[in-house]
Write an enzyme that holds these catalytic residues in place. Structure first.
Site, mmCIF file in Angstrom:
data_model
loop_
_atom_site.group_PDB
_atom_site.id
_atom_site.type_symbol
_atom_site.label_atom_id
_atom_site.label_comp_id
_atom_site.label_asym_id
_atom_site.label_seq_id
_atom_site.Cartn_x
_atom_site.Cartn_y
_atom_site.Cartn_z
ATOM 1 N N SER A 46 0.883 -1.191 0.038
ATOM 2 C CA SER A 46 0.176 -0.003 0.029
ATOM 3 C C SER A 46 0.733 1.281 0.197
ATOM 4 C CB SER A 46 -0.727 -0.078 1.178
ATOM 5 O OG SER A 46 -1.706 -1.212 1.239
ATOM 6 N N HIS A 96 -1.143 -2.202 -7.356
ATOM 7 C CA HIS A 96 -1.624 -2.026 -6.132
ATOM 8 C C HIS A 96 -3.375 -2.365 -6.190
ATOM 9 C CE1 HIS A 96 -2.996 0.752 -2.652
ATOM 10 N NE2 HIS A 96 -2.973 -0.438 -2.176
ATOM 11 N N GLU A 144 -3.564 0.273 -9.053
ATOM 12 C CA GLU A 144 -2.866 1.310 -9.490
ATOM 13 C C GLU A 144 -1.507 0.620 -9.769
ATOM 14 O OE1 GLU A 144 -3.925 4.961 -6.068
ATOM 15 O OE2 GLU A 144 -2.767 3.075 -5.673
ATOM 16 N N ASN A 169 -4.777 6.219 -1.802
ATOM 17 C CA ASN A 169 -4.653 6.411 -0.477
ATOM 18 C C ASN A 169 -4.264 7.656 0.124
ATOM 19 O OD1 ASN A 169 -5.339 3.779 0.171
ATOM 20 N ND2 ASN A 169 -3.340 2.933 0.445
#
Ligand code: NAI
Length: 286
Positions: A120, A141, A153, A192
């Protein structure tokens, strides 16, 4: 794209779903976990998921048979990566563990294999030099739950070749996902980073007594069209995870703004981590 066999390292929350998604999408998959309990839990998850999806007619009998024949759970990287065209690492979020895994993968996986991490927050340039093929090491990701969330991603660090990125974007599409190409490495990538701005502000408003948990979440859902409020979402992803990420970031930057907010710290200290403990911003006991 020349990917037929995928190795997924880690059979935890993310790894088991990435492995299953890959097998349902027609790839042969070897899912590696060093913990026999994790392997048992992952097998149980697959055995429960397949009939439920079949009953809802979301997958065919052929797909069920294909997964049963082509999704293998193994206990070592040697057994899992020897024939892989692509490796997706989803082991614990720890740089030293990931570097050791990538060094081992580099020895075992065929020279053409791409080695991706589902991390992450750890950018692949912190890992790529543990291998002799940095141009083939990148972040791919997925989001939780990986079987459902559409976005993946794909991050092009300075060491990653265009060919690698193009192949992984194509793979993401073959898995039914919508790839988001991230042109430069940055902490938290796209989603994120944006999520953390929203949750930080939601916690700040709560800390200041500006609005209640329910009103903050309902306002965001009703006004911005988000399917879940930020505090509900924190309960789902885990308040413990958010606390540790904040503390780790604070230790790295020394910036007070990176420290977890009082509303997170309080809940973390009480062991109220969200859905997994039955209580977080909301109470799930009923
Ligand atoms: P998890 O703790 O559920 O699973 C990790 C698994 O890796 C465990 O089963 C563990 O036994 C296994 N493992 C540890 N060392 C290993 C090794 N050397 N070889 C093989 N297996 C090994 O963790 P989770 O949540 O699935 O996260 C995995 C990765 O995915 C992390 O890097 C995390 O940052 C990332 N991620 C997590 C998301 C989440 O919502 N939990 C979302 C997106 C990415």
């Amino acid at each position: 794209m020349n990917i037929k066999t995928i190795c997924v390292v880690g059979a935890g929350l993310m790894g088991q779903q990435i492995a299953l998604l890959s097998a349902v999408s027609g790839f042969e998959v070897f899912c590696v976990d060093t913990s026999p309990e994790a392997v048992d839990k992952a097998k149980e998850f697959v055995a429960g998921w397949l009939p439920k999806q079949r009953a809802k007619e979301r997958i065919t009998d052929e797909q069920v048979a294909f997964v049963n024949d082509n999704l293998h759970f193994v206990g070592s990287i040697e057994a899992g990566a020897a024939n892989a065209d692509m490796v997706i690492e989803a082991a614990v979020e720890n740089l030293q563990v990931k570097r050791a895994i990538f060094a081992q993968l580099d020895k075992v996986a065929p020279p053409h294999a791409i080695l991706a991490t589902n991390s992450s927050y750890l950018v692949s340039s912190k890992i790529a030099d543990a291998t002799g093929r940095p141009d083939k090491v990148l972040n791919m990701h997925f989001f939780n739950p990986a079987l459902i969330m559409k976005t993946v991603e794909v991050v092009q660090g300075p060491h990653v070749s265009d060919e690698t990125v193009e192949t992984v974007i194509e793979l993401a599409r073959a898995l039914g996902k919508t790839p988001a190409k991230v042109n430069k490495e940055i902490y938290g990538f796209l989603c994120n980073r944006i999520f953390s701005v929203i949750t930080k502000e939601a916690c700040y408003l709560l800390d200041q007594g500006i609005a209640s948990v329910e009103d903050i979440d309902n306002a965001i859902k009703g006004a911005l069209g988000h399917p879940m409020g930020p505090l509900e979402l924190l309960d789902m992803t885990g308040i413990d995870l958010e606390y540790h990420l904040g503390m780790e970031r604070y230790r790295e930057t020394g910036n007070l703004a990176d420290k977890p907010s009082p509303s997170l710290v309080e809940r973390y200290a009480r062991g109220d981590y969200g859905r997994k403990t039955g209580k977080g911003f909301y109470d799930y006991h009923e």
